[in-house]
Design a protein around this motif. Structure first.
Motif, PDB file in Angstrom:
ATOM      1  N   VAL A 111      -5.333 -43.949 -19.226  1.00  0.00           N
ATOM      2  CA  VAL A 111      -4.863 -43.379 -20.466  1.00  0.00           C
ATOM      3  C   VAL A 111      -3.832 -43.480 -21.323  1.00  0.00           C
ATOM      4  N   PRO A 112      -4.636 -43.488 -22.610  1.00  0.00           N
ATOM      5  CA  PRO A 112      -2.809 -44.793 -23.328  1.00  0.00           C
ATOM      6  C   PRO A 112      -1.955 -44.167 -22.852  1.00  0.00           C
ATOM      7  N   ILE A 190     -10.424 -26.380 -22.052  1.00  0.00           N
ATOM      8  CA  ILE A 190      -9.042 -26.933 -22.958  1.00  0.00           C
ATOM      9  C   ILE A 190      -8.872 -25.628 -23.724  1.00  0.00           C
ATOM     10  N   VAL A 191      -7.451 -24.487 -23.301  1.00  0.00           N
ATOM     11  CA  VAL A 191      -7.313 -22.840 -23.592  1.00  0.00           C
ATOM     12  C   VAL A 191      -7.401 -23.356 -24.886  1.00  0.00           C
ATOM     13  N   GLY A 192      -6.305 -23.806 -25.336  1.00  0.00           N
ATOM     14  CA  GLY A 192      -5.243 -24.199 -26.584  1.00  0.00           C
ATOM     15  C   GLY A 192      -4.137 -25.322 -26.471  1.00  0.00           C
ATOM     16  N   GLN A 219     -12.619 -34.245 -32.301  1.00  0.00           N
ATOM     17  CA  GLN A 219     -13.809 -34.602 -31.141  1.00  0.00           C
ATOM     18  C   GLN A 219     -12.850 -35.664 -30.397  1.00  0.00           C
ATOM     19  N   ALA A 220     -12.227 -36.629 -30.699  1.00  0.00           N
ATOM     20  CA  ALA A 220     -11.772 -37.721 -29.685  1.00  0.00           C
ATOM     21  C   ALA A 220     -10.206 -37.025 -29.015  1.00  0.00           C
ATOM     22  N   VAL A 225      -8.518 -35.647 -23.023  1.00  0.00           N
ATOM     23  CA  VAL A 225      -8.407 -34.406 -22.468  1.00  0.00           C
ATOM     24  C   VAL A 225      -9.099 -34.873 -21.535  1.00  0.00           C
ATOM     25  N   SER A 226     -10.782 -35.091 -21.893  1.00  0.00           N
ATOM     26  CA  SER A 226     -11.863 -34.745 -20.373  1.00  0.00           C
ATOM     27  C   SER A 226     -11.422 -36.116 -19.734  1.00  0.00           C
TER      28      SER A 226
END
Length: 285
Positions: A111-112, A190-192, A219-220, A225-226
């Motif tokens: 993760v960056p 993801i909720v928000g 999308q990126a 997050v995924s």
């Protein structure tokens, strides 16, 4: 027959979070989940062979689940040993409440993030060890922007030393000043997301005068997050990102007991209802 749960806050945080607590209790009740509130300072946990939570008269209290929002991950670990489902799990509570662990774990899955270093404050007593560039110094156990200092010159380190905690997380200054993005996760979905900005402070926390607005992830950003949720199962957290000069996200921290005021103020998303539904489904497994 319903199930019984406990939500735990530090005593001084119960009043401040009363609205969210009431909403969560009502939504839980709609799912036949009876949710009690208890201050962390009032807890009595028996740790010997038969582990249980005791009430004021030392009676055994039975709970099917516990929502621990007191930033005390040892409690999640003890309750899990007693067979009680905790939201979040002990593993998530442990890493999310210590910035050193969070950065180490998420760096391991690429993760960056900004370069992050864990040191004791005595490390800086040797002037040869003090970085020459501007840096952010954090209490790794701090919450809500507390325990975060900006050192603009090496000599400031010694001036700050009396106010710093013993253990520190040190990072270079990076990301757009006074801007960050909080992504809310419930049940790994993801909720928000809320974009937070401050014109007066390098920290974007709303509690420190920043502003906020609802943000649509591209999308990126969703893929990033995924990357985290594919590696770690998250019951209910906030993931905070810095935004670099090119608009790309850099991981900043994970909030175990994430505040939701900005989400309620700037959207129609009822995250307490979503969380209650998720808890009900989890308890049916």
């Amino acid at each position: 027959m319903g199930k019984y749960g406990l939500v735990i806050y530090k005593q001084h945080e119960i009043t401040r979070n009363k609205r969210f607590i009431n909403m969560l209790q009502q939504h839980c009740l709609d799912k036949e989940l009876h949710l009690e509130v208890m201050a962390y300072e009032q807890l009595c946990i028996h740790l010997s062979k038969t582990k249980y939570i005791a009430g004021p008269l030392n009676e055994k209290l039975h709970y099917d689940f516990v929502i621990n929002r007191s930033a005390t991950p040892w409690l999640n670990e003890v309750l899990e040993l007693a067979g009680i489902r905790c939201f979040n799990t002990a593993y998530v509570a442990r890493i999310a409440n210590d910035k050193r662990l969070t950065h180490a774990v998420l760096s391991n899955i690429d993760v960056p993030m900004l370069s992050s270093t864990a040191v004791h404050k005595h490390y800086f007593l040797d002037k040869k060890q003090v970085p020459q560039e501007k840096m952010i110094i954090k209490d790794p156990l701090g919450k809500g922007g507390t325990g975060v200092k900006l050192a603009e010159a090496p000599e400031e380190i010694h001036g700050l030393s009396t106010t710093l905690s013993d253990n520190l997380l040190v990072q270079p200054v990076g990301g757009q000043k006074g801007k960050d993005l909080r992504v809310y996760i419930v049940g790994n979905h993801i909720v928000g997301a809320v974009l937070r900005e401050s014109a007066t402070d390098f920290r974007a926390n709303v509690s420190m005068g920043g502003s906020a607005r609802l943000y649509e992830l591209n999308q990126a950003e969703k893929r990033l997050v995924s990357l985290i949720t594919d590696a770690i199962h998250l019951d209910f957290v906030g993931i905070d990102f810095l935004i670099d000069d090119d608009g790309h996200l850099l991981f900043n921290e994970m909030e175990d007991a994430v505040g939701c005021r900005s989400l309620y103020i700037h959207s129609s998303i009822d995250i307490a209802a979503i969380f209650a539904s998720y808890i009900a489904k989890e308890l049916q497994k």
